[in-house]
Design a protein around this motif. Structure first.
Motif, PDB file in Angstrom:
ATOM      1  N   SER A   1     -39.831 -57.507  28.627  1.00 17.85           N
ATOM      2  CA  SER A   1     -39.194 -56.467  27.794  1.00 17.85           C
ATOM      3  C   SER A   1     -38.923 -55.195  28.607  1.00 17.85           C
ATOM      4  O   SER A   1     -37.849 -54.584  28.465  1.00 17.85           O
ATOM      5  CB  SER A   1     -40.069 -56.149  26.582  1.00 17.85           C
TER       6      SER A   1
ATOM      7  N   LYS B   1     -41.518 -60.302  19.417  1.00 17.13           N
ATOM      8  CA  LYS B   1     -42.067 -59.035  18.890  1.00 17.13           C
ATOM      9  C   LYS B   1     -42.251 -59.091  17.373  1.00 17.13           C
ATOM     10  O   LYS B   1     -43.245 -58.599  16.842  1.00 17.13           O
ATOM     11  CB  LYS B   1     -41.134 -57.879  19.255  1.00 17.13           C
TER      12      LYS B   1
ATOM     13  N   LYS C   1     -46.235 -61.062  18.367  1.00 20.17           N
ATOM     14  CA  LYS C   1     -46.915 -59.999  19.128  1.00 20.17           C
ATOM     15  C   LYS C   1     -48.196 -59.527  18.434  1.00 20.17           C
ATOM     16  O   LYS C   1     -49.256 -59.437  19.052  1.00 20.17           O
ATOM     17  CB  LYS C   1     -45.960 -58.824  19.348  1.00 20.17           C
TER      18      LYS C   1
END
Length: 831
Positions: free
Chosen positions: A18, A403, A407
C-alpha cells in the motif's frame, strides 16, 4: 511456521504494498527529465515489487484459508504483471536487456540473492493432475513408436576370438607382473630393515636418548594436529569453510518438509469444503430469502412506475437486458435520486438537440485548435512520464479489498483457518439477487406493457428489435463464413497429438529445473558501465530474463493477456553454455508442451508447400488447445542462412523462413505459446529477417570466475564428490577460464567414476585429476566472445544502445566545453 506467522507476513507485505502504491501514484503525476533519476526511480520500484512478490508467493503457497488465497492470488498476479511492465520500461529507457542495481541494493541494504525472482509453485500445483496424465500418454506414445528417451547404450563391437585371447593374456601377464613387483619390493624392504637392525645393534642402546626421540616425534605430531584443528575452527568462524555437518540434511529441514506436505493436504481439504459450501449456502438462501427478495424488487419497480407517471405524465421506458435491466435504475440510489435522474436526463436531451444545431459550423475551428495545442505540447517537451499501467488497477482493487475485509477482522473463532460462511452469504446474496432480478425484469416488462396499453390505449410497435437481431445474426454469419477453413476439422486433438508425437515434432521435455542453471551474479556491472565498458551478462542475469520473458507469462493466464507480450525469444551463445537446458527448464517449470521445429528435425517430413502448411497448422492447433506450449527451433541460423552449404541443401533448412513471421501474426495475447530459438553461429544468418522473427535476443555468455567457482562446487557434489582441503576449487575456477558449463560437467563425469567415488575416504580428490581431462578440450576464446558482442551490436537493440551512448558522450563533452568557457571568462574578469 504456523497460520498466525503467515497471516502476520501477509499483513506486513500488504502494508509495504500500500505504501509503494501511494509512492508510485505520486511519482506518476510528476514529469521527469533527468535520465539517471528516472532509471533510479524505476529500478527502486522494481526491486521493491520483487520483494513483495517473493513474500506474496510464499504466503499464497502456504496459506490454508481458501477465501484469503483467492484475494492473494489476485494481488500476486497484479504484482507479477507490474514487475514485467517495469522491466519493459527499463529496457526501453536503457536500451539493453540487462540491468545492474549495485548502488540501489546497497542503499536498500539488500543482497543480490534477494533480487532472484521466484517461480510461483501454483503453476504446477494447480495443473498437476493434467500434466501427469499428459506425461503418461506421451510416454506411452513414445514407447509404442520407439522414440522414448532411453539411456545411452554404447555399441559393442564384436572382435575375433584370437584378439580376445590376446587381450586376456596381456591383462593377466600385467597382473602377474604387478604382483611379482610387489613381492620383490617386500623382500627388499625386509632385507633393508634387517641390515639397519644389525647396524643399530652394534651401537650401545641408551634409554634416555630413545625416550627423547619418541617425545620429540609425538609432541610434533600433537602440535600439528592441534594447529590444523584451530585453523579449521577459525575458517568456519570466519565463514570461509562450511561447518562439519553442512551437507547433511538437518532434522529441522525434514520436519519443515513434512509440515509443507501436511499444509498441502489441508489446503486441498479446505478448498473442497469451500466449493461444497458455495453450493449449499446458495441453495439455503434461495429457499429462505428468495421469495422476499422477489417481492421487494417488484414493489420497488412498481413504485418507480407510479412516481415517474406522476412527475412526467408518462410511464418510463424499461431498461434493456444488455444495459443491465432494473439493476441500473437502483444501483446504490434511493427512489428520489432515480426520479431526479430521469428529469435531469430529459432536460439534457432537449439541451443537446439545441446545441447540435448551433455547433455544426464550429466543428472545423475546434479541430484546428486541437491540432495546434498538440503541436505546442510536443514542442514544449514535457519530459518523461510514467505510462499508464494495466496491473495497478487490479493491484489497488485487491489492496482495498484487503483493507475492507481482512485488515481488522477478528478471526479468533477460526483457528483452523477454514472458510468464512458470512462472506459466502454476502457474495451469494448478490448473485441470487441478480438471478432473481432477471426473472422479475421479464415479469415487470410485461406488466409495464399492459399498463401502457390500458392507460394510453396505444399499441407498441413490435418487430424493431426482432429485425435488428436478425440483421446482427446475419452479420455474424457472414463474418464466420469469411474465416479460413480448418483442414483438420474432422479430426480430434488426440489424433493430431498422436501424429505429431510419432513424427517426432512433439517431444518429451527433460526434467530440468531453472535452478539447475547454476551461476553467480555480476558484482561489477554498474561499475563497468560507469567507465563506459559494456559488461558481459552473468549466468544469473540470463536466468532472470528467462523467468521474466518465458516462465512468468506462460505460467499465468491473467499475466500473459495483459503484460507486455513477448512472442519469441532467441538464445545466442557458444556451444555448451546451456541454451537447450534453458528451453527444457521453461517447459518443466510451466508444464508446457515442447514442439521441436528445428531444421534438422523437420527435414523430409511433410514435403511440399501444402505439407509444410499442414504441419504448422497441426502444431499450432495442438499448441493452442493444450497451452502453455513452447515451439523450439534449434540451430535457428540454418532457417535464415545467408548461403546454404552444399552439404545441407537436401535438408532444405530455409523452409520455415517465410512461415515464421506469419505464425507470429497469428499468435494473440490469449495464446500462451512461446517461440524459442537457439543458435551458436548467429553470424551465419541474415540479420534483418532473424531480428524480425525474434522479439527478444538474449546473449548467453561463457561463465565468469564467480560462476565457474560455484559450478565446480555444485557439479562435483551432485556427482558424488566430496570437497576437502586437498581440492582447491578456486584453482580449478581460475584455470578453466574460457571453458563452458558443458566442459565442466563432462570433465566431472569422466573423473568421478564409481570406483573413484568409493576411494575418496582414503584418497581425497585433487585439482590435478580434473586438469588432465581438460587438456583434450578446446575452450571458448576471447575472440569468439567478442564476435558475439559485435554481432549483437548490429541488432536493432544493439544499434539503439550504441546511438544512445554516443549521444550521452557528446552531451558530456558539450557540458565540459561550457564549463571550460565559463572558467576562461572568470579568469579574464579577474585579470
Amino acid at each position: 511456521m504456523s497460520n498466525a506467522t503467515y497471516n502476520k507476513m501477509w499483513h506486513q507485505t500488504q502494508e509495504a504494498l500500500s505504501s509503494l502504491l501511494d509512492k508510485e501514484s505520486e511519482k506518476m503525476m510528476e514529469p521527469q527529465r533527468n535520465h539517471v533519476f528516472i532509471f533510479q526511480m524505476l529500478a527502486t520500484f522494481y526491486i521493491k515489487y520483487v520483494q513483495i512478490f517473493r513474500n506474496l508467493e510464499n504466503v499464497y503457497d502456504q496459506m490454508v484459508h481458501p477465501q484469503k488465497r483467492i484475494l492473494i492470488r489476485k494481488i500476486l498476479d497484479g504484482v507479477m504483471g507490474r514487475i514485467l511492465e517495469l522491466k519493459n520500461e527499463m529496457v526501453e529507457l536503457e536500451l539493453t536487456e540487462f540491468h545492474y542495481f549495485d548502488d540501489i541494493l546497497q542503499d536498500l541494504k539488500l543482497v543480490p540473492q534477494q533480487l532472484d525472482i521466484p517461480i510461483p509453485k501454483y503453476f504446477l500445483k494447480e495443473r498437476l493432475e493434467v500434466i501427469k496424465g499428459r506425461e503418461k500418454i506421451l510416454a506411452q506414445l513414445l514407447a509404442d513408436s520407439g522414440l522414448g528417451i532411453t539411456e545411452k547404450k554404447y555399441p559393442v563391437k564384436p572382435i575375433p576370438l584370437e584378439e580376445a585371447v590376446k587381450l586376456i593374456q596381456v591383462a593377466e601377464r600385467a597382473r602377474q607382473g604387478r604382483l611379482r613387483a610387489m613381492f620383490m619390493k617386500q623382500i627388499y624392504l625386509q632385507e633393508y630393515r634387517a641390515k639397519q637392525a644389525r647396524l643399530l645393534g652394534e651401537r650401545v642402546a641408551d634409554v634416555g636418548t630413545a625416550a627423547l626421540c619418541i617425545q620429540k616425534v609425538w609432541r610434533g605430531f600433537h602440535q600439528r594436529t592441534r594447529t590444523e584443528r584451530e585453523r579449521e575452527e577459525e575458517m568456519i568462524f570466519l565463514g570461509m569453510s562450511p561447518p562439519p555437518l553442512f551437507n547433511e540434511v538437518s532434522a529441522a529441514l525434514i520436519q519443515a518438509d513434512r509440515v509443507t506436505h501436511l499444509r498441502d493436504e489441508v489446503q486441498v481439504k479446505h478448498e473442497e469444503e469451500y466449493r461444497d459450501a458455495l453450493v449449499t449456502i446458495k441453495d439455503d438462501l434461495k429457499l429462505i430469502e428468495g421469495p422476499n427478495i422477489k417481492e421487494n424488487l417488484q414493489d420497488e419497480i412498481r413504485r418507480w412506475f407510479i412516481e415517474c407517471r406522476n412527475l412526467t405524465g408518462t410511464f418510463p421506458d424499461y431498461p434493456k437486458e444488455e444495459e443491465g435491466g432494473s439493476a441500473i435504475i437502483f444501483s446504490n440510489k434511493t427512489r428520489q435520486q432515480v426520479i431526479e435522474d430521469i428529469i435531469a436526463s430529459q432536460e439534457e436531451e432537449e439541451k443537446n438537440k439545441k446545441k447540435k444545431e448551433e455547433e455544426k459550423p464550429k466543428k472545423g475551428k475546434k479541430g484546428k485548435e486541437k491540432k495546434e495545442t498538440k503541436e505546442k505540447n510536443k514542442d514544449e517537451g514535457e519530459g518523461w512520464q510514467m505510462p499508464p499501467s494495466v496491473f495497478l488497477h487490479t493491484t489497488r482493487e485487491g489492496n482495498n479489498a484487503y483493507k475492507d475485509l481482512w485488515k481488522n477482522k477478528d478471526e479468533s473463532w477460526n483457528v483452523p483457518q477454514g472458510y468464512d460462511p458470512e462472506l459466502i452469504k454476502e457474495d451469494k446474496r448478490k448473485e441470487l439477487e441478480s438471478e432473481i432480478r432477471l426473472q422479475v425484469d421479464e415479469l415487470m416488462r410485461q406488466e409495464l406493457k399492459n399498463l401502457k396499453l390500458a392507460v394510453n390505449r396505444e399499441r407498441e410497435l413490435s418487430g424493431k428489435t426482432g429485425r435488428k437481431k436478425g440483421s446482427k445474426e446475419k452479420d455474424k454469419k457472414r463474418k464466420v463464413g469469411k474465416k479460413d477453413k480448418d483442414p483438420t476439422a474432422d479430426r480430434t486433438i488426440e489424433s493430431l497429438y498422436k501424429e505429431l508425437v510419432e513424427e517426432g515434432l512433439l517431444i518429451q521435455a527433460l526434467k530440468v529445473n531453472l535452478s539447475d542453471y547454476i551461476g553467480d551474479y555480476s558484482y561489477l556491472g554498474s561499475t563497468l558501465r560507469q567507465m563506459s565498458v559494456e559488461p558481459m551478462p552473468s549466468l544469473l542475469d540470463v536466468r532472470q530474463l528467462i523467468t521474466l520473458y518465458g516462465i512468468l507469462p506462460l505460467g499465468s493466464e491473467a499475466v500473459h493477456e495483459k503484460a507486455p507480450l513477448v512472442k519469441s525469444l532467441l538464445l545466442a551463445g557458444p556451444s555448451g553454455v546451456g541454451k537447450k537446458l534453458l528451453v527444457h527448464a521453461i517447459c518443466t517449470e510451466t508444464g508446457a508442451n515442447l514442439f521441436d521445429l528445428s531444421a534438422a528435425n523437420i527435414a523430409g517430413k511433410y514435403p511440399g508447400k501444402s505439407g509444410l502448411q499442414m504441419m504448422l497448422h497441426m502444431a499450432l492447433k495442438v499448441a493452442r488447445q493444450l497451452q502453455p506450449s513452447v515451439v523450439w527451433i534449434g540451430d535457428t541460423e540454418k532457417t535464415f542462412y545467408k548461403k546454404v552449404p552444399n552439404a545441407e541443401r537436401k535438408m532444405e533448412p530455409k523452409r520455415l523462413k517465410k512461415q515464421l513471421p506469419k505464425i507470429l501474426k497469428l499468435l494473440k495475447p490469449d495464446d500462451r505459446i512461446l517461440i524459442v530459438g537457439t543458435t551458436q553461429r548467429p553470424f551465419d544468418a541474415e540479420l534483418q529477417p532473424l531480428c524480425k522473427v525474434y522479439q527478444k535476443i538474449i546473449l548467453v555468455p561463457r561463465p565468469d570466475y564467480a560462476s565457474r567457482y560455484v559450478l565446480w562446487k555444485e557439479i562435483i557434489q551432485r556427482h558424488g564428490g566430496v570437497i576437502t582441503g586437498a581440492l582447491s576449487v578456486s584453482c580449478l575456477a581460475k584455470i578453466t577460464d574460457g571453458f563452458t558449463q558443458g566442459h565442466i560437467v563432462q570433465v566431472v563425469k569422466e573423473v568421478l567414476t564409481e570406483r573413484r567415488i568409493q576411494q575418496q575416504s582414503h584418497k581425497p580428490l585433487t585439482a590435478l585429476e580434473f586438469i588432465a581431462s581438460l587438456t583434450s578440450m578446446s575452450p571458448v576464446y576471447q575472440e569468439e566472445e567478442e564476435s558475439f558482442k559485435d554481432w549483437y551490436a548490429k541488432t536493432p537493440m544493439g544499434k539503439k544502445r550504441a546511438l544512445a551512448l554516443t549521444g550521452d558522450n557528446k552531451e558530456n563533452e558539450k557540458d565540459k566545453g561550457k564549463e571550460k568557457e565559463k572558467k576562461g571568462i572568470k579568469e579574464k574578469k579577474k585579470k
